[in-house]
Design an enzyme around this catalytic site. Sequence first.
Site, PDB file in Angstrom:
ATOM      1  CG  ASP A  43      -2.092   0.761   1.004  1.00 34.66           C
ATOM      2  OD1 ASP A  43      -2.511   1.201  -0.235  1.00 34.66           O
ATOM      3  OD2 ASP A  43      -2.996   1.217   2.008  1.00 34.66           O
ATOM      4  CB  ILE A  44       4.108   1.968  -1.724  1.00 30.51           C
ATOM      5  CG1 ILE A  44       4.864   0.949  -1.050  1.00 30.51           C
ATOM      6  CG2 ILE A  44       5.051   3.348  -2.086  1.00 30.51           C
ATOM      7  CD1 ILE A  44       5.431   1.428   0.280  1.00 30.51           C
TER       8      ILE A  44
END
Length: 195
Positions: A43-44
């Site tokens: 979830d960058i």
Amino acid sequence: MTEGSLATLYHKYELRDSQVSEFTRQILNGLKYLHDQKVVHRDIKCANILVHASGSVKLADFGLAKATEMNAARTSIGSAFWMAPEVVNPKVRSSQSDRSYGLEVDIWSLGCTVLEMLTCQRPYPKLDIPQALYRIGRGKLPPVPQSLSSNARDFILKCLQKYPEDRPSAEELLGHPFVSKPPTTGFASPLFNDK
């Protein structure tokens, strides 16, 4: 982290190329550490990167992180506009017979995050979630403006390769000119220019 997230920051300040380069170098160092431990963040994005007024950044929100050695990552989770093609469409996972995906998903998301910092908007800005997921699943890139510096464009495009095996690792990206050369302008206070 006194400045909040990078998403908050780019809405408040105009980020210079040299600042985005420095933030990206730090993010890559964090990803290299995670990937060396065989952990994928998944979830960058700017909202999950916290910033201190000194210019240091830290990866946050490890709620979706997964140790790839322990269990294969197969579920389509993460933030839609930053998801890699193989997360959305298992058919893109061509080189892996078990249809799992790996550390490379963070590299795609990093490319989207650098694009987000430089354009001050999320990837696929004119699309809703289903439209964006359809394009991502087909390996269609978000718009990468020609107005970005050549090093920034090249860095983003290297990250945004449709097939995971074509993307460089975090360690390889640390040698890219966008993050490896020293900034041409100062990085000291005042760190940010008001919009």
